[in-house]
Design a protein around this motif. Structure first.
Motif, PDB file in Angstrom:
ATOM      1  N   PRO A  90       0.811  -1.219   0.000  1.00  0.00           N
ATOM      2  CA  PRO A  90       0.000   0.000   0.000  1.00  0.00           C
ATOM      3  C   PRO A  90       0.850   1.278   0.000  1.00  0.00           C
ATOM      4  CG  PRO A  90      -0.996  -1.602   1.444  1.00  0.00           C
ATOM      5  CD  PRO A  90       0.342  -2.172   1.026  1.00  0.00           C
ATOM      6  N   SER A  91       1.986   1.255   0.669  1.00  0.00           N
ATOM      7  CA  SER A  91       2.860   2.441   0.662  1.00  0.00           C
ATOM      8  C   SER A  91       3.390   2.720  -0.742  1.00  0.00           C
ATOM      9  CB  SER A  91       4.018   2.260   1.649  1.00  0.00           C
ATOM     10  OG  SER A  91       4.778   1.113   1.332  1.00  0.00           O
ATOM     11  N   THR A  92       3.648   1.671  -1.518  1.00  0.00           N
ATOM     12  CA  THR A  92       4.077   1.840  -2.902  1.00  0.00           C
ATOM     13  C   THR A  92       2.927   2.383  -3.749  1.00  0.00           C
ATOM     14  OG1 THR A  92       5.594  -0.016  -2.610  1.00  0.00           O
ATOM     15  CG2 THR A  92       5.132   0.675  -4.873  1.00  0.00           C
ATOM     16  N   GLN A  93       1.725   1.879  -3.493  1.00  0.00           N
ATOM     17  CA  GLN A  93       0.553   2.402  -4.197  1.00  0.00           C
ATOM     18  C   GLN A  93       0.419   3.908  -3.958  1.00  0.00           C
ATOM     19  OE1 GLN A  93      -2.561  -0.297  -2.642  1.00  0.00           O
ATOM     20  NE2 GLN A  93      -3.000  -0.742  -4.781  1.00  0.00           N
ATOM     21  N   LEU A  96       3.020   5.841  -5.984  1.00  0.00           N
ATOM     22  CA  LEU A  96       2.616   5.868  -7.388  1.00  0.00           C
ATOM     23  C   LEU A  96       1.458   6.834  -7.605  1.00  0.00           C
ATOM     24  CD1 LEU A  96       2.910   4.773 -10.247  1.00  0.00           C
ATOM     25  CD2 LEU A  96       1.482   2.836  -9.575  1.00  0.00           C
ATOM     26  N   LEU A  97       0.467   6.772  -6.733  1.00  0.00           N
ATOM     27  CA  LEU A  97      -0.679   7.667  -6.840  1.00  0.00           C
ATOM     28  C   LEU A  97      -0.251   9.124  -6.709  1.00  0.00           C
ATOM     29  CD1 LEU A  97      -3.699   8.132  -7.105  1.00  0.00           C
ATOM     30  CD2 LEU A  97      -3.906   7.689  -4.647  1.00  0.00           C
ATOM     31  N   ASN A  98       0.608   9.424  -5.757  1.00  0.00           N
ATOM     32  CA  ASN A  98       1.096  10.803  -5.605  1.00  0.00           C
ATOM     33  C   ASN A  98       1.828  11.279  -6.850  1.00  0.00           C
ATOM     34  OD1 ASN A  98       0.067  11.317  -3.043  1.00  0.00           O
ATOM     35  ND2 ASN A  98       1.857  10.473  -2.023  1.00  0.00           N
ATOM     36  N   ASP A  99       2.636  10.426  -7.449  1.00  0.00           N
ATOM     37  CA  ASP A  99       3.344  10.803  -8.675  1.00  0.00           C
ATOM     38  C   ASP A  99       2.359  11.085  -9.816  1.00  0.00           C
ATOM     39  OD1 ASP A  99       5.770  10.595  -7.415  1.00  0.00           O
ATOM     40  OD2 ASP A  99       6.367   8.723  -8.389  1.00  0.00           O
ATOM     41  N   ILE A 100       1.338  10.257  -9.943  1.00  0.00           N
ATOM     42  CA  ILE A 100       0.334  10.479 -10.990  1.00  0.00           C
ATOM     43  C   ILE A 100      -0.385  11.807 -10.764  1.00  0.00           C
ATOM     44  CG2 ILE A 100      -1.873   9.640 -11.916  1.00  0.00           C
ATOM     45  CD1 ILE A 100      -0.750   6.765 -11.385  1.00  0.00           C
ATOM     46  N   VAL A 101      -0.775  12.078  -9.525  1.00  0.00           N
ATOM     47  CA  VAL A 101      -1.456  13.340  -9.191  1.00  0.00           C
ATOM     48  C   VAL A 101      -0.569  14.534  -9.532  1.00  0.00           C
ATOM     49  CG1 VAL A 101      -2.297  14.759  -7.267  1.00  0.00           C
ATOM     50  CG2 VAL A 101      -3.019  12.369  -7.475  1.00  0.00           C
ATOM     51  N   GLU A 102       0.705  14.465  -9.180  1.00  0.00           N
ATOM     52  CA  GLU A 102       1.627  15.566  -9.478  1.00  0.00           C
ATOM     53  C   GLU A 102       1.748  15.786 -10.984  1.00  0.00           C
ATOM     54  OE1 GLU A 102       2.994  17.866  -7.457  1.00  0.00           O
ATOM     55  OE2 GLU A 102       1.698  16.909  -5.986  1.00  0.00           O
ATOM     56  N   SER A 110      -7.039  18.991 -12.284  1.00  0.00           N
ATOM     57  CA  SER A 110      -7.106  19.021 -10.823  1.00  0.00           C
ATOM     58  C   SER A 110      -8.108  18.022 -10.240  1.00  0.00           C
ATOM     59  CB  SER A 110      -7.466  20.431 -10.348  1.00  0.00           C
ATOM     60  OG  SER A 110      -8.729  20.809 -10.859  1.00  0.00           O
ATOM     61  N   LYS A 111      -8.768  17.267 -11.104  1.00  0.00           N
ATOM     62  CA  LYS A 111      -9.743  16.284 -10.623  1.00  0.00           C
ATOM     63  C   LYS A 111      -9.317  14.900 -11.104  1.00  0.00           C
ATOM     64  CE  LYS A 111     -13.438  19.653 -10.951  1.00  0.00           C
ATOM     65  NZ  LYS A 111     -14.577  20.075 -11.762  1.00  0.00           N
ATOM     66  N   LEU A 112      -9.318  13.960 -10.173  1.00  0.00           N
ATOM     67  CA  LEU A 112      -8.958  12.587 -10.483  1.00  0.00           C
ATOM     68  C   LEU A 112     -10.005  11.657  -9.891  1.00  0.00           C
ATOM     69  CD1 LEU A 112      -6.962  10.391 -11.507  1.00  0.00           C
ATOM     70  CD2 LEU A 112      -5.847  10.560  -9.261  1.00  0.00           C
ATOM     71  N   VAL A 113     -10.530  10.789 -10.722  1.00  0.00           N
ATOM     72  CA  VAL A 113     -11.458   9.754 -10.276  1.00  0.00           C
ATOM     73  C   VAL A 113     -10.714   8.428 -10.366  1.00  0.00           C
ATOM     74  CG1 VAL A 113     -13.625   8.549 -10.751  1.00  0.00           C
ATOM     75  CG2 VAL A 113     -13.469  11.024 -11.105  1.00  0.00           C
ATOM     76  N   ILE A 115     -11.044   4.485 -10.138  1.00  0.00           N
ATOM     77  CA  ILE A 115     -11.994   3.369 -10.148  1.00  0.00           C
ATOM     78  C   ILE A 115     -11.204   2.142  -9.721  1.00  0.00           C
ATOM     79  CG2 ILE A 115     -13.637   2.001 -11.473  1.00  0.00           C
ATOM     80  CD1 ILE A 115     -14.028   4.400 -13.310  1.00  0.00           C
ATOM     81  N   ASN A 116     -11.496   1.661  -8.540  1.00  0.00           N
ATOM     82  CA  ASN A 116     -10.758   0.545  -7.959  1.00  0.00           C
ATOM     83  C   ASN A 116     -11.388  -0.776  -8.385  1.00  0.00           C
ATOM     84  OD1 ASN A 116      -9.081  -1.039  -6.389  1.00  0.00           O
ATOM     85  ND2 ASN A 116     -10.302  -0.740  -4.548  1.00  0.00           N
ATOM     86  N   GLY A 117     -10.574  -1.647  -8.996  1.00  0.00           N
ATOM     87  CA  GLY A 117     -11.076  -2.916  -9.460  1.00  0.00           C
ATOM     88  C   GLY A 117     -10.618  -4.108  -8.643  1.00  0.00           C
ATOM     89  N   HIS A 118     -10.037  -3.845  -7.463  1.00  0.00           N
ATOM     90  CA  HIS A 118      -9.506  -4.946  -6.659  1.00  0.00           C
ATOM     91  C   HIS A 118      -9.724  -4.655  -5.178  1.00  0.00           C
ATOM     92  CE1 HIS A 118      -6.871  -8.107  -5.272  1.00  0.00           C
ATOM     93  NE2 HIS A 118      -6.119  -7.240  -4.645  1.00  0.00           N
ATOM     94  N   GLY A 119     -10.395  -5.566  -4.506  1.00  0.00           N
ATOM     95  CA  GLY A 119     -10.746  -5.364  -3.113  1.00  0.00           C
ATOM     96  C   GLY A 119      -9.569  -5.221  -2.166  1.00  0.00           C
ATOM     97  N   GLY A 120      -8.409  -5.750  -2.547  1.00  0.00           N
ATOM     98  CA  GLY A 120      -7.257  -5.657  -1.677  1.00  0.00           C
ATOM     99  C   GLY A 120      -6.515  -4.353  -1.746  1.00  0.00           C
ATOM    100  N   ASN A 121      -6.824  -3.531  -2.752  1.00  0.00           N
ATOM    101  CA  ASN A 121      -6.122  -2.248  -2.878  1.00  0.00           C
ATOM    102  C   ASN A 121      -6.452  -1.356  -1.697  1.00  0.00           C
ATOM    103  OD1 ASN A 121      -4.898  -2.966  -5.268  1.00  0.00           O
ATOM    104  ND2 ASN A 121      -6.458  -2.013  -6.558  1.00  0.00           N
ATOM    105  N   ASP A 122      -5.450  -0.631  -1.256  1.00  0.00           N
ATOM    106  CA  ASP A 122      -5.590   0.210  -0.074  1.00  0.00           C
ATOM    107  C   ASP A 122      -4.869   1.518  -0.334  1.00  0.00           C
ATOM    108  OD1 ASP A 122      -5.740   1.365   2.402  1.00  0.00           O
ATOM    109  OD2 ASP A 122      -4.654  -0.203   3.456  1.00  0.00           O
ATOM    110  N   PHE A 123      -5.639   2.574  -0.472  1.00  0.00           N
ATOM    111  CA  PHE A 123      -5.041   3.881  -0.767  1.00  0.00           C
ATOM    112  C   PHE A 123      -4.969   4.711   0.508  1.00  0.00           C
ATOM    113  CE2 PHE A 123      -7.337   2.325  -4.492  1.00  0.00           C
ATOM    114  CZ  PHE A 123      -6.268   2.166  -5.363  1.00  0.00           C
TER     115      PHE A 123
END
Length: 123
Positions: A90-93, A96-102, A110-113, A115-123
């Motif tokens: 999750p820390s790697t996720q 990665l998410l922060n880099d994409i947002v930047e 400025s808007k990001l949606v 869509i989570n396709g995996h129950g184990g993902n943890d943001f």
């Protein structure tokens, strides 16, 4: 193949350079075994399809939306012992998410949606 202008992976520099986008859609899946009957990237395939259809609906209603390529890795700690289950922490996720947002912010999106396709993902 007809290019869908709201799907980043189908567009090119000329298409993108002439458009502004207000919102990005990020499908986030996983790569893990799904028994004998489904492919490893089932979560990624399904979430990509949902993101593309959602992007199409929004685009056809006048939204300036761009659907990003899916992130195919998820948090799969519960199946980590199964061959080629590609687990990321999750820390790697979050990194990665922060880099994409930047990146999106640099281009005025400025808007990001997500869509989570995996129950184990943890943001």
């Amino acid at each position: 193949m007809k290019i869908r202008p709201f799907i980043l992976s189908e567009t090119n520099w000329l298409d993108i350079s002439n458009r502004d986008f207000d919102v990005a859609v990020l499908p986030w899946g996983a790569t893990e075994p799904h028994n004998y009957h489904l492919p490893y990237v089932t979560d990624t395939m399904q979430v990509s399809y949902i993101a593309e259809k959602s992007g199409e609906l929004a685009w056809n209603k006048g939204s300036k939306v761009i659907v990003l390529p899916a992130v195919p890795w998820g948090a799969n700690a519960g199946q980590i012992d199964l061959k080629l289950c590609l687990h990321i922490n999750p820390s790697t996720q979050m990194i990665l998410l922060n880099d994409i947002v930047e990146n999106l912010k640099r281009f005025g999106i400025s808007k990001l949606v997500i869509i989570n396709g995996h129950g184990g993902n943890d943001f």
